[in-house]
Enzyme design. Structure first.
Site, PDB file in Angstrom:
ATOM      1  N   ASP A  16       0.768  -1.487   0.302  1.00 57.12           N
ATOM      2  CA  ASP A  16      -0.011  -0.204  -0.333  1.00 57.12           C
ATOM      3  C   ASP A  16       0.864   1.470   0.080  1.00 57.12           C
ATOM      4  O   ASP A  16       0.729   2.630   0.732  1.00 57.12           O
ATOM      5  CB  ASP A  16      -0.645   0.139   1.579  1.00 57.12           C
ATOM      6  N   LYS A  19       2.293   2.079  -4.693  1.00 59.80           N
ATOM      7  CA  LYS A  19       2.955   1.269  -6.330  1.00 59.80           C
ATOM      8  C   LYS A  19       2.311   1.583  -7.852  1.00 59.80           C
ATOM      9  O   LYS A  19       2.814   1.719  -9.041  1.00 59.80           O
ATOM     10  CB  LYS A  19       3.057   0.608  -6.164  1.00 59.80           C
ATOM     11  N   GLY A  43      -4.081  -4.693  -4.238  1.00 56.52           N
ATOM     12  CA  GLY A  43      -5.232  -3.949  -4.565  1.00 56.52           C
ATOM     13  C   GLY A  43      -4.393  -2.576  -5.376  1.00 56.52           C
ATOM     14  O   GLY A  43      -3.833  -2.414  -4.418  1.00 56.52           O
ATOM     15  N   HIS A  44      -4.899  -2.518  -5.655  1.00 54.49           N
ATOM     16  CA  HIS A  44      -3.834  -0.895  -6.899  1.00 54.49           C
ATOM     17  C   HIS A  44      -5.040   0.093  -7.330  1.00 54.49           C
ATOM     18  O   HIS A  44      -5.840  -0.902  -7.810  1.00 54.49           O
ATOM     19  CB  HIS A  44      -3.077  -1.716  -7.916  1.00 54.49           C
ATOM     20  N   GLN A 216       2.161  -6.085  -3.062  1.00 54.68           N
ATOM     21  CA  GLN A 216       2.231  -6.507  -1.635  1.00 54.68           C
ATOM     22  C   GLN A 216       3.751  -5.467  -1.175  1.00 54.68           C
ATOM     23  O   GLN A 216       4.369  -4.105  -1.847  1.00 54.68           O
ATOM     24  CB  GLN A 216       2.145  -7.633  -0.921  1.00 54.68           C
TER      25      GLN A 216
HETATM   26  P1  IMP Z   1      -2.201 -12.981   2.219  1.00 56.28           P
HETATM   27  O1  IMP Z   1      -1.379 -12.364   1.176  1.00 56.28           O
HETATM   28  O2  IMP Z   1      -3.691 -13.117   1.586  1.00 56.28           O
HETATM   29  O3  IMP Z   1      -1.576 -14.271   2.978  1.00 56.28           O
HETATM   30  O4  IMP Z   1      -1.747 -12.342   4.079  1.00 56.28           O
HETATM   31  C1  IMP Z   1      -0.961 -12.026   4.512  1.00 56.28           C
HETATM   32  C2  IMP Z   1      -0.449 -10.513   4.580  1.00 56.28           C
HETATM   33  O5  IMP Z   1       0.236 -10.046   3.690  1.00 56.28           O
HETATM   34  C3  IMP Z   1      -1.425 -10.083   5.114  1.00 56.28           C
HETATM   35  O6  IMP Z   1      -0.709  -9.859   6.412  1.00 56.28           O
HETATM   36  C4  IMP Z   1      -2.123  -9.202   4.797  1.00 56.28           C
HETATM   37  O7  IMP Z   1      -2.443  -7.937   5.086  1.00 56.28           O
HETATM   38  C5  IMP Z   1      -0.701  -8.550   3.802  1.00 56.28           C
HETATM   39  N1  IMP Z   1      -1.429  -8.134   2.494  1.00 56.28           N
HETATM   40  C6  IMP Z   1      -1.568  -9.478   0.960  1.00 56.28           C
HETATM   41  N2  IMP Z   1      -1.877  -8.082   0.307  1.00 56.28           N
HETATM   42  C7  IMP Z   1      -1.515  -7.083   0.683  1.00 56.28           C
HETATM   43  C8  IMP Z   1      -1.203  -5.821  -0.003  1.00 56.28           C
HETATM   44  O8  IMP Z   1      -1.922  -6.038  -1.431  1.00 56.28           O
HETATM   45  N3  IMP Z   1      -1.163  -5.013   0.609  1.00 56.28           N
HETATM   46  C9  IMP Z   1      -1.188  -4.838   1.713  1.00 56.28           C
HETATM   47  N4  IMP Z   1      -0.558  -5.482   2.802  1.00 56.28           N
HETATM   48  C10 IMP Z   1      -0.647  -6.976   2.014  1.00 56.28           C
END
Ligand code: IMP
Length: 416
Positions: A16, A19, A43-44, A216
């Site tokens: 977040d 990007k 999420g972009h 991420q």
């Molecule tokens: P997962 O990727 O759904 O397995 O989540 C693992 C961790 O990564 C959690 O803390 C999510 O909130 C975080 N996470 C996954 N994708 C994003 C993203 O695009 N932005 C911020 N945090 C993310």
């Protein structure tokens, strides 16, 4: 072969960082925009000419009609989510033809049972939960390394696929509907499925510029992040090669995106988190709600310890500093420079989350600028203390800040 024309964009915090906007901006000079890890947990948000696009899976370059885009095999792909996102964007007038959107044939698929496994595991962890997005990302990666995944290329052989799906009849509620969906995907998505390594290497030979779009953030990297509170993929810059099939030399210019403060969704230690009015202010002014889950993001000061380490491990060539304007009202601004716990001073991320949890933070305090930077496009127009904050970050990391984002719009950016 030299690949000086390529760029890799990654986030240097917990995701977040903004990007999407940087990818969208730099996509202008690229021929192809490629994702190399993660899935629809990303999420972009893009704001283009007043229209807001929210993307989870498709590379941000898709909103530019003259660009090609692709998902590398480092991604885990939920076909239902892809179908939905393609439909939404198509309805908004964006063309997603096979020549403009490709999927690597060796991309592992997220199946409906992965989502169920993800959510069940989180429930089972109780207060030790990771706070995943619940989208099946982790279990899908597990099946990939467990050598039992369905892969995008499996859609190209209907008969074989049908036979294999039969083994999973007890894994979904409505097996007939599930098979029907999968058979539809074999028709609608097959034209997009390619040996991406080959397409990309041909492109490189023809001088095409690739922009690798990270998802991420570095501290969610499964190896280098705040384990176990991480995602299940490598989010670091070198994954741009590993997750697409271009050689390591193709990663190119590495741009690290860093927010002027820090946010985190999900669980895990966050030393610079602010539980006070300043934290509330950052969240409200920065609209810090997750694009994927709608969760309120935790907010805090910039963590210079983590930023420095991220720049080193990723070989960051330049920084894009985002959301500078969110700090506009603050009288003073803190940056973490060390942690202390049990008589130990850390200037790097401690290996174990228990050591990272509950550290006291050593801050350096800089004066705020308390004037409006929102929307500025000219570096010289920045207040002196904002310039001093930028210079401080450059000194701390040894990396130049070449972009400064002062608002969500494409134009609200200072280029140096
Ligand atoms: P997962 O990727 O759904 O397995 O989540 C693992 C961790 O990564 C959690 O803390 C999510 O909130 C975080 N996470 C996954 N994708 C994003 C993203 O695009 N932005 C911020 N945090 C993310």
């Amino acid at each position: 072969m030299q690949h000086p024309q390529n760029t890799t964009i990654i986030g240097l915090q917990w995701g977040d960082e903004g990007k999407g906007k940087m990818v969208d901006r730099l996509a202008e000079n690229a021929d192809m925009i490629v994702r190399f890890q993660g899935g629809h947990n990303a999420g972009h948000t893009l704001v283009v000419e007043g229209i807001t696009y929210k993307l989870n899976l498709l590379p941000s370059g898709i909103v530019r009609p003259d660009k090609k885009t692709a998902l590398g095999h480092g991604v885990v792909l939920d076909l239902w989510a892809l179908e939905k996102e393609m439909a939404t964007l198509s309805a908004a007038g964006i063309s997603i033809t096979p020549d403009r959107f490709m999927i690597a044939e060796n991309t592992s698929l997220i199946m409906p049972w992965h989502r169920v496994q993800d959510q069940n595991r989180e429930r089972g962890l109780g207060d030790k939960k990771i706070g995943t997005t619940g989208r099946g990302i982790g279990p899908a990666y597990e099946d990939r390394v467990g050598r039992r995944a369905f892969r995008a290329g499996d859609l190209l052989d209907q008969q074989d696929l049908k036979a294999r799906l039969g083994e999973f009849s007890d894994q979904v509620d409505d097996f007939a509907a599930f098979c029907e969906d999968m058979m539809r995907f074999t028709k609608t998505l097959s034209p997009h499925i390619v040996p991406l390594w080959h397409v990309l290497s041909e492109g490189q030979r023809n001088g095409e510029k690739v922009l690798f779009e990270g998802a991420q953030g570095f501290y969610l990297d499964v190896d280098f992040g705040t384990y176990p509170f991480v995602t299940s993929s490598n989010t670091l810059a070198s994954q741009a090669a590993t997750g697409t099939g271009l050689p390591a030399s193709a990663v190119g210019h590495v741009l690290g995106v860093v927010k002027a403060y820090t946010t985190r969704v999900g669980s895990g230690p966050f030393p610079t988190e602010l539980g006070d009015a300043t934290g509330e202010h950052l969240g409200a002014k920065g609209h810090e709600f997750g694009t994927v889950t709608g969760r309120k993001r935790r907010c805090g000061w910039l963590d210079g310890v983590l930023l420095k380490q991220a720049c080193t491990i990723n070989g960051i060539h330049a920084l894009a500093l985002t959301k500078l304007d969110v700090l506009d009202e603050l009288p003073t601004i803190n940056v973490a420079v060390a942690y202390q716990k049990a008589g130990v001073t850390y200037t790097h991320l401690p290996l174990h989350w228990r050591d990272f949890s509950g550290v006291s933070v050593v801050y350096e305090t800089l004066p705020g600028w308390q004037s409006v930077t929102e929307g500025l496009q000219d570096y010289d127009a920045l207040p002196a203390n904002a310039k001093a904050y930028i210079a401080y970050i450059e000194r701390l990391t040894g990396v130049p800040v070449t972009y400064i984002s002062t608002g969500p719009g494409r134009e609200e950016t200072i280029v140096r």
